[in-house]
Design an enzyme around this catalytic site. Structure first.
Site, PDB file in Angstrom:
ATOM      1  N   ASP A  73       0.818  -1.213   0.000  1.00 28.37           N
ATOM      2  CA  ASP A  73       0.000   0.000   0.000  1.00 28.37           C
ATOM      3  C   ASP A  73       0.853   1.265   0.000  1.00 28.37           C
ATOM      4  OD1 ASP A  73       0.924  -0.481   2.565  1.00 28.37           O
ATOM      5  OD2 ASP A  73      -1.045  -0.743   3.462  1.00 28.37           O
ATOM      6  N   HIS A  86      -7.387  -4.338   9.844  1.00 24.99           N
ATOM      7  CA  HIS A  86      -7.059  -4.157   8.425  1.00 24.99           C
ATOM      8  C   HIS A  86      -5.776  -4.897   8.058  1.00 24.99           C
ATOM      9  CE1 HIS A  86      -4.805  -0.059   9.182  1.00 24.99           C
ATOM     10  NE2 HIS A  86      -3.934  -1.056   9.179  1.00 24.99           N
TER      11      HIS A  86
HETATM   12  C1  F6R Z   1       1.311  -1.083   6.086  1.00 21.01           C
HETATM   13  C2  F6R Z   1       0.178  -1.986   6.267  1.00 21.01           C
HETATM   14  C3  F6R Z   1      -0.690  -1.871   7.469  1.00 21.01           C
HETATM   15  C4  F6R Z   1       0.080  -2.151   8.747  1.00 21.01           C
HETATM   16  C5  F6R Z   1      -0.825  -2.064   9.964  1.00 21.01           C
HETATM   17  C6  F6R Z   1      -0.078  -2.298  11.253  1.00 21.01           C
HETATM   18  O1  F6R Z   1       1.967  -1.344   4.873  1.00 21.01           O
HETATM   19  O2  F6R Z   1      -0.054  -2.789   5.409  1.00 21.01           O
HETATM   20  O3  F6R Z   1      -1.748  -2.797   7.325  1.00 21.01           O
HETATM   21  O4  F6R Z   1       0.648  -3.422   8.675  1.00 21.01           O
HETATM   22  O5  F6R Z   1      -1.439  -0.810  10.011  1.00 21.01           O
HETATM   23  O6  F6R Z   1       0.831  -1.256  11.450  1.00 21.01           O
HETATM   24  P1  F6R Z   1       1.883  -1.273  12.629  1.00 21.01           P
HETATM   25  O7  F6R Z   1       2.869  -2.351  12.312  1.00 21.01           O
HETATM   26  O8  F6R Z   1       2.516   0.087  12.610  1.00 21.01           O
HETATM   27  O9  F6R Z   1       1.134  -1.561  13.888  1.00 21.01           O
END
Ligand code: F6R
Length: 241
Positions: A67, A138
């Protein structure tokens, strides 16, 4: 779905890195699906070490990120392209031409999304996809919704994601309201999926993802239907299993 509970963040990162390193060693031309965010920083650090020690090479590896924020240029410090350059691409022997992140500045969103799907198909599909887990379930930026979106698409970010990601911006007002993301179908087409999550703040959503009903209101729950998914957690994230 295999679930591995690691002692701590470092151990979670090393365990995930071992899976990616083994894939790269087995298939030097493999296609990686990559994620950004806080969770995979340790994993990327481990892969950088493996590469600098000559254990793996990214020379013939291709990558596709999940993304990108709509409206951020690759040089913006909060863009996902910038994150990938700083945490992985600039630190390993990858050919920049083989790295792909959705273009946050594209003018024709539909054409850019279609082209992203085409590039993934031309590369032979994703061999192994890395995922983090949003507090709202998500994956990529596939937010809770009434149905699963199949292909790469433009998405409106939910208030909870804007709040969660505002920690990296000066204020929530600066967080882009839209993004481009691989679809749930794109993600589910990967031959293998590795999801990493750490910290007590993820314990509820980890339990809903693994044990709850499969529903687009918890997008990550669809992974229960993927035939080759490994979830790697630290103890805190696994606390409610
Ligand atoms: C980013 C992505 C998001 C993150 C998710 C968790 O490329 O795909 O789905 O993996 O928001 O983010 P963190 O690791 O910062 O808790």
């Amino acid at each position: 779905m295999d679930v591995i509970i690691a002692d701590d963040y470092a151990c979670m990162s090393r365990t995930a890195a071992d899976i990616f390193a083994a894939h790269i060693a087995d298939k030097p031309t493999c296609v990686l699906g990559l994620a950004t965010g806080s969770t995979p920083v340790g994993l990327y650090g481990e892969l950088v070490c493996d590469c600098s020690e000559g254990k793996i090479s990214f020379k013939n590896v291709s990558t596709f990120n999940l993304d990108e924020y709509r409206g951020l240029s690759p040089s913006h410090e909060q863009s996902y392209r910038y994150f990938m350059q700083k945490n992985l691409f600039d630190l390993v022997d990858i050919d920049p031409a083989n790295t792909h992140v959705p273009d946050g500045l594209c003018t024709d969103a539909q054409a850019a999304c279609n082209n992203y799907e085409k590039l993934i198909a031309q590369a032979g599909g994703i061999d192994i996809q890395l995922l983090g887990l949003g507090n709202n379930g998500h994956i990529g930026f596939n937010e809770p919704a009434d149905s699963f979106e199949k292909h790469t698409h433009r998405v409106q970010l939910t208030d909870s994601t804007i709040q969660a990601n505002s920690r990296l911006f000066r204020s929530a007002d600066e967080v882009p309201r839209e993004a481009f993301t691989m679809g749930v179908g794109t993600i589910m087409s990967a031959r293998k999926i590795v999801l990493v999550a750490n910290g007590e703040g993820k314990a509820d959503i980890v339990a809903r993802t693994i044990l709850g009903p499969v529903t687009p209101q918890t997008p990550a729950s669809i992974l229960q239907f993927h035939p080759n998914t490994t979830v790697i957690l630290d103890k805190e994230a696994a606390a409610k299993l």
